[in-house]
Design an enzyme around this catalytic site. Structure first.
Site, PDB file in Angstrom:
ATOM      1  N   ARG A 146      -2.890   8.476  16.966  1.00  0.00           N
ATOM      2  CA  ARG A 146      -1.973   7.255  17.239  1.00  0.00           C
ATOM      3  C   ARG A 146      -2.148   6.692  18.738  1.00  0.00           C
ATOM      4  O   ARG A 146      -1.821   5.595  19.140  1.00  0.00           O
ATOM      5  CB  ARG A 146      -0.774   7.522  16.671  1.00  0.00           C
ATOM      6  CG  ARG A 146       0.315   6.377  16.524  1.00  0.00           C
ATOM      7  CD  ARG A 146       1.654   6.817  16.182  1.00  0.00           C
ATOM      8  NE  ARG A 146       2.523   5.824  16.181  1.00  0.00           N
ATOM      9  CZ  ARG A 146       3.016   4.914  16.939  1.00  0.00           C
ATOM     10  NH1 ARG A 146       2.855   5.152  18.307  1.00  0.00           N
ATOM     11  NH2 ARG A 146       3.859   4.038  16.977  1.00  0.00           N
TER      12      ARG A 146
ATOM     13  N   PHE B 224      -7.059   2.221   5.472  1.00  0.00           N
ATOM     14  CA  PHE B 224      -6.408   1.145   5.242  1.00  0.00           C
ATOM     15  C   PHE B 224      -6.684  -0.294   5.878  1.00  0.00           C
ATOM     16  O   PHE B 224      -6.108  -1.243   5.683  1.00  0.00           O
ATOM     17  CB  PHE B 224      -4.721   1.162   5.205  1.00  0.00           C
ATOM     18  CG  PHE B 224      -4.145   2.059   6.543  1.00  0.00           C
ATOM     19  CD1 PHE B 224      -4.166   1.319   7.727  1.00  0.00           C
ATOM     20  CD2 PHE B 224      -3.610   3.295   6.578  1.00  0.00           C
ATOM     21  CE1 PHE B 224      -3.768   1.830   8.676  1.00  0.00           C
ATOM     22  CE2 PHE B 224      -3.055   4.044   7.562  1.00  0.00           C
ATOM     23  CZ  PHE B 224      -3.035   3.050   8.846  1.00  0.00           C
TER      24      PHE B 224
ATOM     25  N   LYS C 111       2.393   4.426   1.361  1.00  0.00           N
ATOM     26  CA  LYS C 111       2.563   5.012   2.557  1.00  0.00           C
ATOM     27  C   LYS C 111       2.342   6.694   2.662  1.00  0.00           C
ATOM     28  O   LYS C 111       3.036   7.457   2.228  1.00  0.00           O
ATOM     29  CB  LYS C 111       3.863   4.616   3.429  1.00  0.00           C
ATOM     30  CG  LYS C 111       4.110   5.133   4.622  1.00  0.00           C
ATOM     31  CD  LYS C 111       5.537   4.549   5.203  1.00  0.00           C
ATOM     32  CE  LYS C 111       5.572   4.583   6.645  1.00  0.00           C
ATOM     33  NZ  LYS C 111       5.424   5.815   7.131  1.00  0.00           N
TER      34      LYS C 111
ATOM     35  N   GLU D 188       0.950  -1.259  -0.161  1.00  0.00           N
ATOM     36  CA  GLU D 188       0.030  -0.208   0.048  1.00  0.00           C
ATOM     37  C   GLU D 188       0.885   1.345   0.183  1.00  0.00           C
ATOM     38  O   GLU D 188       1.959   1.214   0.484  1.00  0.00           O
ATOM     39  CB  GLU D 188      -0.988  -0.202   1.286  1.00  0.00           C
ATOM     40  CG  GLU D 188      -1.744  -1.121   1.207  1.00  0.00           C
ATOM     41  CD  GLU D 188      -2.724  -1.155   2.611  1.00  0.00           C
ATOM     42  OE1 GLU D 188      -2.421  -0.239   3.493  1.00  0.00           O
ATOM     43  OE2 GLU D 188      -3.518  -2.064   2.520  1.00  0.00           O
TER      44      GLU D 188
END
Ligand code: ATP
Length: 588
Positions: free
Chosen positions: A274, A344, A252, A250
């Site tokens: 995060r 994602f 980034k 994928e």
């Protein structure tokens, strides 16, 4: 449990330099708590009022605490200020004055831990007109009945400076020992913690339902999941070899990681960063888009938010994406800096947890629920089965202004909170230097000399995190490369959390001028990793040599606000980066 007893444990935790002893003390303390108490007391021991995503802070300013201490102890404010100057810590000042109380209330009444916590919670929630008085009243009521030792911890907790040095892993080990007598059961607690991001909830479940409850933990909307992390490898050949010859690859995106929880029925969207902080308010455009551009009724999905120039059709630098952090003019910023969310992963969908599903199935579900629109898209990806395919996709991404690629195992599950080879990142490499930056924890600092004295900072002593032992191991001293602004900022931050003695979870032979509680993470670039007798990184098993960094320098963004101390680069990562570096050198 009485707060006086908790304060006794806190003072012993603060004094110990041994992590093992720390675990034992916590186990003893937690064993004395019931189902009602344990969650709140776990938060209190962490120095917070709840999990990070609830963003609850007691929010007492020093000035206000000084007023409260003066009133409760029957002193003038100037006496409190003088004691504060002398001790450098308002908690110790409160302890000192409380020991020679002049106020009418000379006998201490018995405060419970729960009462202290609940009062702090109501102080935190007081807002608007009259809130200052409510906060002072709350503090005065606690301090009036507190013993000197209790006063020390009440004040520190209120100011957000409790810092007992017990990290999440230490607390989990103590809880595992308490419940099962076996510290190895910490892994089961950790899995539950990774799935819900709330250590208090894990502790409460453990006390109420035992290990059975912990093993049945499932992900659900509005409880953020700890993110899966990527390993690194330097070449496409090695990535493919590791992935069994075929993998998904994928783009980034270099933006901000976002975990989005959505419930159409409740009309609610929450976005977490995060490190599981709520950042919903930063992106009203993303929240809105979920109702139109996603077909799920309830989901937890993950992606990268990135600023996007709609006219030119290009991505904007990371610095522009994070400008949305400024809370006051968010609507204006949303217009000026539009963002896109590239999803994602999906971890939960319409009643089913997806963590154990293979990547290909999760990706299929993800593509199915993305209807398409201006804001939300699926991350671009290919399936590669040769290094050539992988390399040309990597080049294509770098040319489009992206950071590189993330390779993903086609059959891999979502490993919450862990860095595994099911995700491998490959970034634009930096010739002649370590192929990636490392994230280090500041554990001490040195006084400035010469022209630097005005900032008081001469250098930093930094460590990596050993996640096997839960210790911070020294790896380098950094004395150069700071801008003046960085120096000033770092000095201010370090000074506030400095300590006279080495914190219990720190391993270092070097003695800095001041120790610092492991808290701040900085991004560092270095020329290479070397073996060194000076540093403690990777010295397990009595080895005389550790690992160190050669020519370390801080990268421009400096402090990584999105990482906590335990999110720093680990010892194991350094060891494998060193092996990698050696192999590359041999090849050259
Ligand atoms: P890490 O998250 O691995 O600790 P880091 O925060 O320094 O390290 P990077 O080294 O840049 O970040 O790599 C991982 C990050 O890449 C993820 O945390 C995520 O924010 C970002 N990312 C961008 N695109 C993707 C993608 N397609 N899949 C997974 N992560 C992605």
């Amino acid at each position: 449990m009485l707060f006086g007893e908790i304060a006794e444990y806190y003072s012993r935790l603060e004094a110990t330099q041994s992590r093992i002893e720390m675990v034992g003390l916590l186990r003893d303390m937690f064993s004395r708590m019931d189902e009602e108490e344990i969650a709140k007391m776990v938060y209190m021991t962490q120095g917070v009022l709840g999990p990070p995503f609830e963003s609850l802070q007691v929010g007492i300013a020093e000035k206000l605490a000084e007023d409260a201490i003066a009133e409760a102890a029957g002193y003038e404010k100037r006496d409190v200020v003088a004691a504060f100057r002398k001790t450098g810590d308002l908690g110790t000042a409160a302890e000192e004055l409380s020991g020679k109380k002049r106020s009418r209330l000379l006998s201490y009444s018995k405060l419970s831990g729960m009462h202290v916590f609940d009062t702090m919670m109501s102080i935190a929630k007081a807002s608007g007109e009259g809130s200052k008085e409510t906060k002072i009243k709350g503090m005065v009521s606690l301090l009036s009945s507190a013993s000197p030792l209790e006063a020390r911890y009440i004040v520190r907790f209120a100011l957000g400076t409790l810092r007992l040095g017990a990290g999440d892993a230490t607390i989990m080990e103590a809880l595992a020992l308490m419940a099962t007598g076996d510290r190895a059961n910490k892994d089961k607690l950790e899995r539950a913690y990774n799935v819900c991001g709330d250590l208090g909830r894990v502790a409460r479940t453990l006390v109420a339902m035992g290990m059975g409850g912990i093993e049945n933990f499932k992900a659900g909307v509005f409880s953020p999941i700890k993110p899966a992390l990527a390993e690194r490898l330097p070449t496409s050949e090695e990535i493919l070899e590791r992935m069994g010859g075929r993998c998904a690859v994928e783009s980034k995106y270099d933006g901000l990681r976002a975990q989005v929880h959505f419930s159409r029925k409740e009309g609610r969207v929450e976005i977490f960063s995060r490190n599981l902080e709520r950042i919903t308010e930063m992106f009203p455009d993303i929240s809105e888009a979920f109702f139109n551009e996603v077909s799920a009724n309830e989901c937890i999905v993950e992606g990268e938010v990135i600023a996007y120039d709609e006219v030119a059709g290009t991505f904007r630098p990371f610095q522009e994406t994070i400008q949305r952090k400024r809370k006051h003019d968010i609507d204006e910023k949303s217009r000026q800096i539009p963002v896109k969310l590239f999803l994602f992963d999906v971890m939960y969908l319409d009643g089913s947890e997806c963590l154990e599903m293979p990547y290909r199935e999760r990706r299929r579900l993800l593509e199915k629920i993305i209807k398409g629109g201006r804001v939300i898209e699926a991350a671009d990806r290919i399936i590669a089965s040769s290094p050539k395919e992988l390399d040309s996709y990597f080049e294509h991404n770098v040319e489009s202004g992206l950071e590189g690629i993330v390779a993903k195992g086609i059959d891999s599950v979502y490993v919450a909170g862990a860095r595994r080879f099911s995700w491998i990142k490959l970034k634009r490499s930096y010739k002649g230097e370590l192929s990636d930056t490392v994230d280090l924890v500041i554990i001490g600092y040195y006084r400035g000399k010469g022209s630097r004295t005005e900032f008081g900072l001469g250098g930093l002593l930094c460590a990596v995190y050993n996640d096997a032992t839960d210790l911070f191991e020294s790896i380098t001293k950094i004395g150069t490369g700071f801008t003046e602004h960085q120096m000033e900022d770092l000095w201010g931050r370090c000074k506030d959390i400095s300590r006279k003695a080495k914190p219990a979870r720190v391993l270092s032979q070097l003695e800095p001028d001041f120790w610092v509680e492991p808290k701040y993470v900085i991004e560092v670039r270095a020329d290479e990793i070397t073996r060194s007798p000076t540093h403690m990184c990777g010295r397990e098993g009595g080895s005389e040599e550790g690992y160190a960094l050669r020519f370390p320098r801080i990268v421009s963004e400096g402090i990584r606000e999105d990482k906590s101390a335990e999110d720093a680069t680990t010892t194991a990562e350094i060891v494998s980066m060193y092996a990698e570096q050696k192999r590359t050198k041999v090849k050259d």
